[in-house]
Design an enzyme around this catalytic site. Structure first.
Site, PDB file in Angstrom:
ATOM      1  N   HIS A 132      -1.219  -7.815  -6.801  1.00 59.70           N
ATOM      2  CA  HIS A 132       0.118  -7.618  -7.350  1.00 59.70           C
ATOM      3  C   HIS A 132       0.553  -8.859  -8.113  1.00 59.70           C
ATOM      4  O   HIS A 132      -0.047  -9.929  -7.994  1.00 59.70           O
ATOM      5  CB  HIS A 132       1.132  -7.338  -6.229  1.00 59.70           C
ATOM      6  CG  HIS A 132       1.481  -8.538  -5.405  1.00 59.70           C
ATOM      7  ND1 HIS A 132       0.602  -9.090  -4.475  1.00 59.70           N
ATOM      8  CD2 HIS A 132       2.591  -9.322  -5.358  1.00 59.70           C
ATOM      9  CE1 HIS A 132       1.164 -10.144  -3.907  1.00 59.70           C
ATOM     10  NE2 HIS A 132       2.371 -10.321  -4.425  1.00 59.70           N
TER      11      HIS A 132
ATOM     12  N   CYS B 147       0.848  -1.195   0.000  1.00 62.04           N
ATOM     13  CA  CYS B 147       0.000   0.000   0.000  1.00 62.04           C
ATOM     14  C   CYS B 147       0.880   1.240   0.000  1.00 62.04           C
ATOM     15  O   CYS B 147       2.055   1.188   0.375  1.00 62.04           O
ATOM     16  CB  CYS B 147      -0.890  -0.004   1.234  1.00 62.04           C
ATOM     17  SG  CYS B 147      -2.246  -1.206   1.168  1.00 62.04           S
TER      18      CYS B 147
END
Length: 368
Positions: free
Chosen positions: A190, A94
């Protein structure tokens, strides 16, 4: 697209990819050692500094050759200490916000790529990178929208081009693991990129089969496989103007789809503009269908999405066909496909789901 290259506190490279008008092609032509490159993104400035007190990355990556199988194994003992299922408020992928410092120094981002802190391959043994598809921790690739998916494709392409310039790199593999069932240890959406110092065994097999097919028929193996699937049609899942997706005739996994551009190219760098433009719509639809296979009550479908690209210097490179393979380890509701003795011990897969049935199910769950 705007590309901004910077460094993390321990010296690892980090690259921001931002969308914008007048974007460059994502062909790897622009790179740097801390300065911006690319075109305007409407005023986005990437100048945040990594303020974490990190020491230099220490790796123990080593490539060992197996004399019996002829393949290579990466020994990477430093990976035992890698981050494992952190709580959402401590996610290292993040943005850095509210005093919490992460792997991404900036307070927001679109797509970002950085060198893995715990790489399987490093130095002369290759390179490993992390690709963050979005700053939204709770999203998935299927959620990000076509513009964002196009930016991810541009990032994959740019990284392939840059890594191809490294003398130790023979092949670039971009992939996404999704779901704890796959072994994912970070929940943030991801993927990864592995730059191998050798041609991988799976690719070697494809190249060998393509050479044999060329010698026996005078034709390209990949072209013939795609032509057969399109002609028979029973395993085709969806087809656009520039892409076709099908369950392969001899699928290894219960639900497995191969996505090919209709114009054969060896790697991501060679895709034309039309194929790039259509890819986000086709790929996002595939991912949404995967999440519907087992019904609304099931948790998100775990999957692996893997780009197969031609090695840079291998014999038969021009006969190779870029394609993406997408598959799940879930075989039915609440049950996983485990690799048992035949698969793990002898590499002979046993598939419980006929490929024609899998394709039919993936057509049934198409977006309305």
């Amino acid at each position: 697209m705007k590309k901004t290259v910077t460094r993390l506190a321990d010296g690892r490279e980090l690259i921001y990819y931002d969308s914008g008008d007048g974007a460059d092609s994502g062909d790897g032509a622009d790179s740097g050692d801390g300065a911006d490159s690319g075109d305007s993104t409407g005023g986005v400035v990437r100048d945040a500094v990594d303020r974490r007190p990190l020491g230099p990355v220490a790796t123990s990556s080593e490539i060992r050759h197996d004399p019996l199988l002829g393949d290579s194994v990466a020994i990477a003992s430093h990976r035992q200490s890698r981050t494992y299922h952190p709580p959402a408020d401590e996610c290292p992928l993040c943005p850095s916000r509210d005093g919490r410092l992460s792997e991404i120094p900036d307070s927001s981002y679109e797509v970002v790529v950085f060198e893995n802190r715990f790489p399987s391959l490093a130095g002369d043994s290759g390179r490993c990178e992390v690709v963050c598809f979005t700053s939204d921790h709770d999203a998935s690739f299927a959620d990000i929208g076509e513009e964002q998916a196009a930016l991810v494709l541009a990032a994959w392409t740019d990284r392939t081009a840059d890594l191809a310039r490294l003398p130790q790199v023979e092949q670039v593999f971009a992939f996404e693991n999704r779901g704890e069932e796959i072994g994912v240890t970070l929940g943030h959406p991801h993927g990864q990129i592995y730059a191998y110092p050798f041609v991988t065994p799976r690719t070697e097999l494809m190249l060998r089969s393509a050479r044999t097919h060329r010698a026996e028929t005078g034709r390209n193996l990949f072209d013939d496989v795609v032509a057969r699937e399109r002609a028979e049609g029973t395993r085709v899942v969806l087809e656009g103007e520039h892409w076709v997706a099908f369950v392969p005739y001899a699928a290894h996994w219960p639900y497995e789809v191969h996505l090919y551009p209709k114009r054969r190219v060896p790697d991501l760098r060679s895709l034309d503009d039309a194929a790039r433009a259509e890819f986000p719509r086709v790929y996002l639809e595939l991912l949404k269908r995967f999440d519907r296979i087992f019904g609304e009550a099931e948790p998100p479908t775990p999957y692996i999405a893997a780009w197969h690209q031609a090695p840079f210097r291998a014999e038969g490179r021009d006969d190779f066909a870029l394609h993406l393979e997408l598959f799940t380890v879930r075989r039915t509701s609440g049950k996983l496909k485990f690799l048992a003795g035949s698969e793990s011990g002898m590499s002979v897969f046993i598939n419980d789901v006929p490929p024609e049935n899998a394709a039919g199910r993936l057509r049934e769950v198409a977006s309305k």
